[in-house]
Scaffold this motif. Structure first.
Motif, mmCIF file in Angstrom:
data_model
loop_
_atom_site.group_PDB
_atom_site.id
_atom_site.type_symbol
_atom_site.label_atom_id
_atom_site.label_comp_id
_atom_site.label_asym_id
_atom_site.label_seq_id
_atom_site.Cartn_x
_atom_site.Cartn_y
_atom_site.Cartn_z
ATOM 1 N N ILE A 200 1.475 -8.577 -3.525
ATOM 2 C CA ILE A 200 1.134 -7.155 -3.508
ATOM 3 C C ILE A 200 0.354 -6.837 -4.781
ATOM 4 C CG2 ILE A 200 1.972 -4.798 -3.264
ATOM 5 C CD1 ILE A 200 2.779 -6.506 -0.925
ATOM 6 N N ASP A 201 -0.909 -6.478 -4.625
ATOM 7 C CA ASP A 201 -1.722 -6.040 -5.761
ATOM 8 C C ASP A 201 -1.643 -4.527 -5.909
ATOM 9 O OD1 ASP A 201 -2.584 -8.554 -6.436
ATOM 10 O OD2 ASP A 201 -4.468 -8.438 -5.325
ATOM 11 N N ASN A 202 -1.806 -4.073 -7.166
ATOM 12 C CA ASN A 202 -1.887 -2.630 -7.446
ATOM 13 C C ASN A 202 -0.692 -1.895 -6.828
ATOM 14 O OD1 ASN A 202 -2.951 -0.253 -8.462
ATOM 15 N ND2 ASN A 202 -4.323 0.075 -6.725
ATOM 16 N N MET A 203 0.512 -2.338 -7.174
ATOM 17 C CA MET A 203 1.720 -1.811 -6.543
ATOM 18 C C MET A 203 2.167 -0.532 -7.250
ATOM 19 S SD MET A 203 5.128 -3.844 -5.297
ATOM 20 C CE MET A 203 6.233 -3.592 -6.665
ATOM 21 N N PHE A 204 1.529 0.568 -6.891
ATOM 22 C CA PHE A 204 1.886 1.851 -7.489
ATOM 23 C C PHE A 204 3.183 2.387 -6.898
ATOM 24 C CE2 PHE A 204 1.588 6.558 -7.449
ATOM 25 C CZ PHE A 204 1.736 6.754 -8.810
ATOM 26 N N TYR A 205 3.383 2.188 -5.603
ATOM 27 C CA TYR A 205 4.617 2.602 -4.943
ATOM 28 C C TYR A 205 5.474 1.371 -4.666
ATOM 29 C CZ TYR A 205 2.354 7.087 -4.240
ATOM 30 O OH TYR A 205 1.728 8.277 -4.437
ATOM 31 N N PRO A 206 6.788 1.520 -4.604
ATOM 32 C CA PRO A 206 7.645 0.358 -4.372
ATOM 33 C C PRO A 206 7.453 -0.212 -2.973
ATOM 34 C CG PRO A 206 8.933 2.376 -4.257
ATOM 35 C CD PRO A 206 7.585 2.764 -4.746
ATOM 36 N N VAL A 207 7.444 -1.515 -2.888
ATOM 37 C CA VAL A 207 7.390 -2.198 -1.596
ATOM 38 C C VAL A 207 8.686 -2.975 -1.464
ATOM 39 C CG1 VAL A 207 6.181 -3.882 -0.177
ATOM 40 C CG2 VAL A 207 4.882 -2.343 -1.659
ATOM 41 N N THR A 208 9.563 -2.494 -0.619
ATOM 42 C CA THR A 208 10.869 -3.115 -0.468
ATOM 43 C C THR A 208 10.834 -4.155 0.638
ATOM 44 O OG1 THR A 208 11.631 -1.486 1.144
ATOM 45 C CG2 THR A 208 11.965 -0.964 -1.182
ATOM 46 N N LEU A 209 11.902 -4.910 0.692
ATOM 47 C CA LEU A 209 12.054 -5.911 1.737
ATOM 48 C C LEU A 209 11.978 -5.261 3.120
ATOM 49 C CD1 LEU A 209 14.572 -8.799 1.559
ATOM 50 C CD2 LEU A 209 14.622 -7.327 3.543
ATOM 51 N N ASP A 210 12.572 -4.090 3.270
ATOM 52 C CA ASP A 210 12.552 -3.420 4.570
ATOM 53 C C ASP A 210 11.174 -2.900 4.940
ATOM 54 O OD1 ASP A 210 15.247 -3.845 5.167
ATOM 55 O OD2 ASP A 210 15.867 -2.124 3.973
ATOM 56 N N VAL A 211 10.391 -2.488 3.946
ATOM 57 C CA VAL A 211 9.013 -2.074 4.223
ATOM 58 C C VAL A 211 8.232 -3.246 4.821
ATOM 59 C CG1 VAL A 211 6.817 -1.431 3.140
ATOM 60 C CG2 VAL A 211 8.909 -0.228 2.514
ATOM 61 N N LEU A 212 8.373 -4.422 4.217
ATOM 62 C CA LEU A 212 7.670 -5.609 4.725
ATOM 63 C C LEU A 212 8.129 -5.938 6.141
ATOM 64 C CD1 LEU A 212 7.753 -7.900 1.551
ATOM 65 C CD2 LEU A 212 5.787 -6.673 2.472
ATOM 66 N N GLN A 213 9.438 -5.848 6.377
ATOM 67 C CA GLN A 213 9.950 -6.178 7.705
ATOM 68 C C GLN A 213 9.349 -5.259 8.766
ATOM 69 O OE1 GLN A 213 12.095 -4.615 9.999
ATOM 70 N NE2 GLN A 213 12.514 -6.411 11.265
ATOM 71 N N GLN A 214 9.249 -3.995 8.451
ATOM 72 C CA GLN A 214 8.722 -3.043 9.425
ATOM 73 C C GLN A 214 7.249 -3.298 9.717
ATOM 74 O OE1 GLN A 214 10.190 1.185 9.082
ATOM 75 N NE2 GLN A 214 10.847 0.382 7.122
ATOM 76 N N ILE A 215 6.479 -3.562 8.676
ATOM 77 C CA ILE A 215 5.035 -3.771 8.859
ATOM 78 C C ILE A 215 4.767 -5.057 9.642
ATOM 79 C CG2 ILE A 215 2.882 -4.274 7.642
ATOM 80 C CD1 ILE A 215 3.914 -2.450 5.386
#
Length: 523
Positions: A184-199
């Motif tokens: 994840i580049d330029n990670m201004f907002y948090p990217v959680t494990l659940d975010v990845l799972q949903q995408i």
């Protein structure tokens, strides 16, 4: 394939010779028939001879080991076409019709072709991020002229698929792994494990995820149930932003073919084994949530859809609770603090790296815990993402969202021993200016710190001594060209956190206050 007489006549008229192979172009009249789907003339917008006024009825084709692929990108190569079929079995022949943006792929067995068609009836086939259409051909095999050099060259590539270094072997090696490596580049907002799972679950069944930080970048390994899902996800998502102008996905195939997940928590998860322990001190994983994600991820994405423009705009404005988080609170509960050392000011300084802290309350009856109110819920999420599991004053702190919506101040006349402090009007907020560069320089805690607002007469030795006095060891130092900024590297991340707490806003003389933040760089 059975069609109306009009369609059959069109196919007869378009019978042609290509490279010694007698092929019905199968484009005119039925060119937009997707896998196993009946389509009318209103869906035939890509066919040269298709007409909205012609009502065509098309039955499903009979299985054949020859696959007809349509609407290929102009620049698509034979290798990319072959890559569509390789995960399902041996490819024995190929014929491309460049002028018509079509190709015929002959699989080694009819079973392989059926598996391929069935798969792509559920997952959109893509080449160069452009959708292509796949169906059975009327032909049971491709009869090519041995003299056709292009066909022979491709056949040789196919037959050499097991030879190291061949182009086809590289494609095969890539798509044979169901594991993706995600940065994840330029990670201004948090990217959680659940975010990845949903995408990523939009492209297939996500089985396992492991997240970690490497080279000061948030990374993840994500395993699908099959290699083709991984391939489709990579093609569709590589280079995409999760949120507007930030959190950019960089995706490659991993050399691993299976992930070994030992714990189910906020850092790693095996969706096939909900009984796994959370690990020492880690937040536990609720298997009922995993079931909800896996069974209904599309509806969760539909409600928020982090990749949609609307959600991205809302996220950029700081008004949305990110995917995978049901709470909208801007209040954090921080536990396992060192109650002998922690103060509201130290928590304000550390958590202020990720948002503007409004209030801090160390709990009177449980002084190893504190409530921290951020100005916005997305800032609370960001702080939680970066600080949960970090060491502060020698203890691994735990950061979660609180059920409270605000942090209450003590009642008038009540002395709470300085455990509650209001920072709403603090001049030290980093993000109160809209468009501030601070928004673009938010990074996870790292051993390297970025220093700014350094007076001209301050030397490297002065700064080395200053940071050594925080109890850590300075490993490296580097001034920027203008000497107003510098990088300083401590021995550990914990030492860097301590130095930031102690020295951010430190008065360097002449009313110049040092600014300290985490850096993604190394020296």
């Amino acid at each position: 394939m059975v069609a109306c007489v009009q369609c059959r006549n069109k196919r007869e008229k378009n019978r042609s010779k290509h490279g010694g192979a007698e092929i019905i172009t199968e484009m005119d009249g039925i060119s937009d028939v997707a896998v196993g789907v009946k389509r009318g003339s209103d869906e035939l917008n890509g066919a040269p001879n298709g007409s909205d006024s012609k009502k065509l009825r098309v039955e499903e084709a009979l299985p054949s080991r020859v696959i007809h692929i349509r609407k290929l990108p102009n620049e698509a190569s034979e290798t990319e076409v072959i890559a569509l079929g390789l995960p399902f079995g041996k490819v024995t022949n190929i014929l491309t019709l460049k002028g018509k943006n079509q190709a015929f792929l002959e699989m080694g067995t009819e079973e392989a072709a059926v598996t391929m068609v069935n798969y792509y009836s559920k997952v959109t086939p893509l080449i160069r991020n452009i959708q292509v259409f796949i169906q059975y051909s009327n032909h049971k095999e491709l009869k090519t002229d041995a003299a056709n050099q292009r066909t022979q060259a491709v056949l040789q590539a196919v037959s050499a698929a097991q030879s190291p270094g061949s182009e086809v072997q590289e494609v095969l090696a890539a798509v044979s792994s169901p594991v993706l490596r995600i940065i994840i580049d330029n990670m201004f907002y948090p990217v959680t494990l659940d975010v990845l799972q949903q995408i990523f679950s939009k492209f297939g069944t996500v089985m396992k995820i492991i997240t970690f930080t490497k080279n000061n970048q948030f990374q993840a390994l994500l395993q699908f149930s099959d290699p083709v899902s991984a391939q489709q996800a990579k093609l569709a998502l590589d280079g995409q932003n999760i949120y507007n102008s930030c959190c950019t996905l960089r995706i490659d195939f991993s050399k691993l073919v299976n992930l070994n997940v030992k714990y189910n928590n906020d850092k790693s998860r095996d969706y096939t084994r909900p009984e796994l322990p959370a690990g020492d001190g880690q937040p536990s994983f609720d298997p009922t949530v995993a079931v909800a994600f896996s069974k209904d991820s599309s509806s969760l994405l539909g409600a928020l859809n982090p990749l949609s423009a609307a959600a991205a705009a809302a996220a950029a404005a700081g008004r949305v609770a990110l995917a995978g988080q049901t709470g909208s609170s801007g209040v954090l509960l921080v536990s396992n603090l060192n109650e002998e050392m922690v103060t509201p000011q130290s928590l304000f300084t550390l958590f202020g790296v990720y948002g503007d802290v409004q209030r801090v309350k160390i709990l009177y009856n449980k002084k190893d815990s504190a409530l921290i109110q951020m100005s916005e819920s997305n800032q609370a999420q960001l702080a939680m993402s970066h600080l949960n599991g970090q060491k502060m004053y020698g203890k691994i702190i735990r950061v979660t969202l609180s059920k409270h919506q605000t942090v209450a101040l003590p009642r008038d006349g009540l002395d709470d021993q300085g455990l509650t402090k209001d920072f709403a009007n603090s001049p030290l907020h980093r993000f109160k200016k809209p468009g501030s560069k601070n928004f673009q320089n938010i990074f996870p805690p790292s051993a390297t710190l970025h220093l700014s607002n350094i007076p001209q007469d301050v030397t490297e030795d002065d700064l080395r001594l200053l940071f050594s006095n925080t109890g850590g060891t300075v490993k490296a130092f580097k001034f920027f060209q203008d000497r107003k900024m510098a990088l300083i590297q401590m021995s550990t991340v914990e030492e860097a956190i301590q130095a930031l707490i102690d020295l951010h806003n430190y008065n360097m003389g002449g009313n110049q206050h040092l600014r300290v933040s985490f850096s993604k760089s190394t020296i």
